[in-house]
Design an enzyme around this catalytic site. Structure first.
Site, mmCIF file in Angstrom:
data_model
loop_
_atom_site.group_PDB
_atom_site.id
_atom_site.type_symbol
_atom_site.label_atom_id
_atom_site.label_comp_id
_atom_site.label_asym_id
_atom_site.label_seq_id
_atom_site.Cartn_x
_atom_site.Cartn_y
_atom_site.Cartn_z
ATOM 1 N N ASP A 7 -25.785 25.099 54.240
ATOM 2 C CA ASP A 7 -26.160 24.195 53.368
ATOM 3 C C ASP A 7 -25.954 22.800 54.098
ATOM 4 O O ASP A 7 -25.779 21.754 53.593
ATOM 5 C CB ASP A 7 -25.536 24.110 52.154
ATOM 6 C CG ASP A 7 -25.702 25.356 51.460
ATOM 7 O OD1 ASP A 7 -26.729 25.982 51.520
ATOM 8 O OD2 ASP A 7 -24.854 25.952 50.546
ATOM 9 N N HIS A 35 -33.269 26.576 51.879
ATOM 10 C CA HIS A 35 -33.132 25.626 52.330
ATOM 11 C C HIS A 35 -34.205 24.434 51.812
ATOM 12 O O HIS A 35 -35.532 24.785 51.401
ATOM 13 C CB HIS A 35 -33.800 25.804 53.840
ATOM 14 C CG HIS A 35 -33.121 26.673 54.571
ATOM 15 N ND1 HIS A 35 -33.661 27.513 55.911
ATOM 16 C CD2 HIS A 35 -31.762 27.041 54.581
ATOM 17 C CE1 HIS A 35 -32.643 28.214 56.240
ATOM 18 N NE2 HIS A 35 -31.585 28.024 55.538
HETATM 19 P P1 GDP Z 1 -29.731 24.138 54.233
HETATM 20 O O1 GDP Z 1 -29.606 25.518 53.605
HETATM 21 O O2 GDP Z 1 -28.905 23.884 55.635
HETATM 22 O O3 GDP Z 1 -31.154 23.881 54.579
HETATM 23 O O4 GDP Z 1 -29.179 23.043 53.039
HETATM 24 P P2 GDP Z 1 -29.657 22.930 51.551
HETATM 25 O O5 GDP Z 1 -31.158 22.736 51.418
HETATM 26 O O6 GDP Z 1 -29.216 24.232 51.121
HETATM 27 O O7 GDP Z 1 -28.777 21.857 51.060
HETATM 28 C C1 GDP Z 1 -28.775 20.590 51.628
HETATM 29 C C2 GDP Z 1 -28.843 19.499 50.445
HETATM 30 O O8 GDP Z 1 -28.572 18.177 51.137
HETATM 31 C C3 GDP Z 1 -30.437 19.529 50.075
HETATM 32 O O9 GDP Z 1 -30.039 19.388 48.778
HETATM 33 C C4 GDP Z 1 -31.019 18.511 50.776
HETATM 34 O O10 GDP Z 1 -31.968 17.819 50.258
HETATM 35 C C5 GDP Z 1 -29.737 17.514 51.106
HETATM 36 N N1 GDP Z 1 -29.917 16.766 52.471
HETATM 37 C C6 GDP Z 1 -30.326 17.037 53.513
HETATM 38 N N2 GDP Z 1 -29.793 15.863 54.420
HETATM 39 C C7 GDP Z 1 -29.266 14.932 53.685
HETATM 40 C C8 GDP Z 1 -28.869 13.714 54.046
HETATM 41 O O11 GDP Z 1 -29.090 13.145 55.118
HETATM 42 N N3 GDP Z 1 -28.415 12.968 52.903
HETATM 43 C C9 GDP Z 1 -28.543 13.459 51.694
HETATM 44 N N4 GDP Z 1 -27.945 12.542 50.673
HETATM 45 N N5 GDP Z 1 -28.944 14.597 51.495
HETATM 46 C C10 GDP Z 1 -29.405 15.511 52.317
HETATM 47 P P1 IMO Z 2 -28.167 28.462 54.082
HETATM 48 O O1 IMO Z 2 -29.016 29.149 54.895
HETATM 49 C C1 IMO Z 2 -24.147 28.705 52.014
HETATM 50 C C2 IMO Z 2 -22.418 32.756 52.065
HETATM 51 C C3 IMO Z 2 -22.156 33.222 50.422
HETATM 52 C C4 IMO Z 2 -20.876 33.946 50.386
HETATM 53 C C5 IMO Z 2 -21.067 34.695 51.953
HETATM 54 C C6 IMO Z 2 -21.801 36.013 51.680
HETATM 55 O O2 IMO Z 2 -28.591 28.061 52.893
HETATM 56 O O3 IMO Z 2 -26.975 27.667 54.570
HETATM 57 P P2 IMO Z 2 -24.122 37.249 51.422
HETATM 58 O O4 IMO Z 2 -25.150 36.825 50.148
HETATM 59 O O5 IMO Z 2 -24.826 36.370 52.566
HETATM 60 O O6 IMO Z 2 -23.622 38.289 51.340
HETATM 61 O O7 IMO Z 2 -22.930 36.037 51.029
HETATM 62 O O8 IMO Z 2 -21.920 33.807 52.760
HETATM 63 N N1 IMO Z 2 -23.891 32.107 52.312
HETATM 64 C C7 IMO Z 2 -23.964 30.992 52.341
HETATM 65 N N2 IMO Z 2 -23.550 29.692 51.944
HETATM 66 N N3 IMO Z 2 -25.514 28.856 52.435
HETATM 67 C C8 IMO Z 2 -26.063 29.792 52.912
HETATM 68 O O9 IMO Z 2 -27.232 29.796 53.327
HETATM 69 C C9 IMO Z 2 -25.488 30.955 52.736
HETATM 70 N N4 IMO Z 2 -25.627 32.287 52.974
HETATM 71 C C10 IMO Z 2 -24.785 33.247 52.661
HETATM 72 O O10 IMO Z 2 -22.136 32.331 49.625
HETATM 73 O O11 IMO Z 2 -19.816 33.060 50.488
HETATM 74 MG MG MG Z 3 -28.783 26.164 51.888
#
Ligand code: GDP
Ligand code: IMO
Ligand code: MG
Length: 425
Positions: A7, A35
């Protein structure tokens, strides 16, 4: 690829880099990924489909991924309903299929572990990769041959139903019902099925730019992460080549995506996790709630020991440092530069023994905050000096350039740094 515990904002960075790419490919994981891309006032959340889909790019779900056909079809329908072209998606014949028993076993397994649970996303990821390694898996291509599908279902169910009924006390699954359901789903996926390894190879030979989009993150890597609190795929950059079906020599650059702080969803050690009110403040300000499960993300200060480990494991050539704007609210910013181990010694290398990591204490250097919002800043020169110094501290300590800085959720909220970058002093 993700350089922390997931994330980090990979979706946003991939969307940005996709603008100058021809193909965008996922190589690992499945719907445990979530994502987020915020573009044109709309928020999109993708789980299976590469974040490049919003830019209208050719998109690939590679052999190293695991696919839940129901979730994928739902995701495709949702994107199509919002006017996004989905016809350029390609799904590998070799990707493994997440079957209902995988989801049931993931859920039941976590319940059974109780306090020892991993905190998975309960999407069937671990059981699907386990069956793949056990050679009991069902691949995308198997869905298209009724005879093979029934045979594989029969072999799998003979074992899985025993587990479901006797070990986990849940309902068994019925072969014909499953076969009919997955044959129907297969028809919906048929237009996307491709030899994706060949597709990517041809694109590279034609001189096209291929972007490989990591899911999850370094510390969730099955081999090198904080096992057993990890996911079940190879999340490091080296995993991209087999996950797609190309040689490792085809990879030119590795962009690690890291938050300016750290979050973690699920269980497992987390040295810089913040105690007290600042944890909630950071969670609220950063909107740190899981994309897939809605769970609260645990929040901590930036950990340069873990990040240096990520640089090593992935061969990161530059970093995208996201969510710097979220730190604007804090007057002081602790950054972990070393770990103090139980014997009193200090190290700036990631401990090889899990129990050392479990019990280590972070040693912080505290940097001044900048106390002003960053979201209106469009020029690097306008970055408050303390914010520039924070980024500089990271790149100097890690000896890696920061190439992108995230200053907000929206697609436009990012600053690109020239190379070599020098922000202060
Ligand atoms: P990913 O799994 O790595 O793609 O990340 P996620 O989408 O799960 O979580 C990242 C969160 O941070 C999302 O809600 C994005 O919209 C937000 N985000 C990404 N870059 C930035 C940033 O530079 N600033 C802020 N405030 N939010 C961001
Ligand atoms: P993105 O791509 C954050 C974590 C789960 C758990 C562990 C195992 O959005 O960054 P699983 O369901 O994969 O067997 O869970 O891995 N986990 C993540 N945490 N972002 C993710 O993906 C994750 N994918 C798996 O929370 O701790
Ligand atoms: Mg994510």
């Amino acid at each position: 690829m993700g350089a922390q515990w997931g994330d980090e904002g990979k979706g946003k960075i991939v969307d940005l880099l996709a603008e100058h790419s021809d193909l965008v490919c996922r190589y690992n994981g499945g719907p445990n990924a979530g994502h987020t891309i915020v573009a044109n006032g709309e928020t999109y959340k993708v789980r299976h489909i590469p974040s490049g889909i919003l830019r209208g790019k050719e998109c690939v779900i590679g052999a190293g991924c695991v696919v839940d056909p129901e979730v994928l079809v739902e995701e495709l329908d949702e994107l199509a309903g919002r006017g996004i072209a989905i016809d350029r998606l390609h799904l590998s014949t070799n990707a493994h299929v997440i079957m209902p028993w995988h989801v049931a076993i993931d859920r039941a397994g976590e319940r059974r572990l109780g306090k020892l649970k991993i905190g998975t996303t309960k999407r069937g990821i671990g059981p699907t990769y386990a069956d793949k390694a056990f050679r009991l898996g069902i691949r995308v291509q198997d869905l298209f041959d009724p005879k093979i599908l029934r045979q594989k279902l029969e072999v799998a169910l003979a074992e899985k139903n025993v587990w479901l009924e006797r070990v986990y006390g849940t309902a068994p699954l019925e072969l014909e019902e499953l076969a009919a359901r997955y044959e129907e789903l297969a028809q919906q996926l048929r237009p996307y099925i491709t030899d994706t390894s060949l597709l990517v190879d041809r694109a590279l030979r034609e001189g096209k730019t291929v972007l490989l989009e990591g899911a999850h993150a370094t510390l969730l890597d099955l081999d090198h992460g904080t096992y057993p609190f990890v996911t079940s795929s190879s999340t490091v950059a080296g995993g991209a080549a087999p996950g797609i079906g190309i040689g490792p020599t085809r990879i030119d650059e590795v962009v690690g995506v890291a938050k300016a702080y750290v979050t973690r969803v699920g269980e497992g050690p987390f040295p810089t996790e913040i105690e007290g009110r600042d944890q909630e403040r950071l969670r609220e300000l950063g909107g740190e709630f899981g994309t897939v499960t809605g769970r609260e993300r645990r929040c901590g200060w930036l950990d340069l020991v873990a990040l240096r480990y990520a640089v090593r494991l992935n061969g990161i050539t530059s970093l995208a440092l996201t969510k710097l704007d979220v730190l604007s609210a804090f007057t002081e910013l602790p950054v972990c530069v070393r770990y103090r181990l139980r014997d009193g010694s200090e190290t700036d290398e990631f401990p090889a023994y899990q129990s050392d990591f479990h019990h280590c204490e972070p040693v912080y250097e505290t940097l001044p905050g900048w106390n002003e919002p960053l979201d209106e800043i469009t020029e690097l020169d306008d970055l408050p000096p303390a914010a520039g110094a924070y980024v500089d501290f990271v790149q100097k300590r890690l000896e890696v350039d920061v190439s992108l800085i995230g200053t907000g959720r929206e697609r436009e909220r990012v600053l690109a740094l020239p190379r070599p970058a020098a922000l202060s002093g």
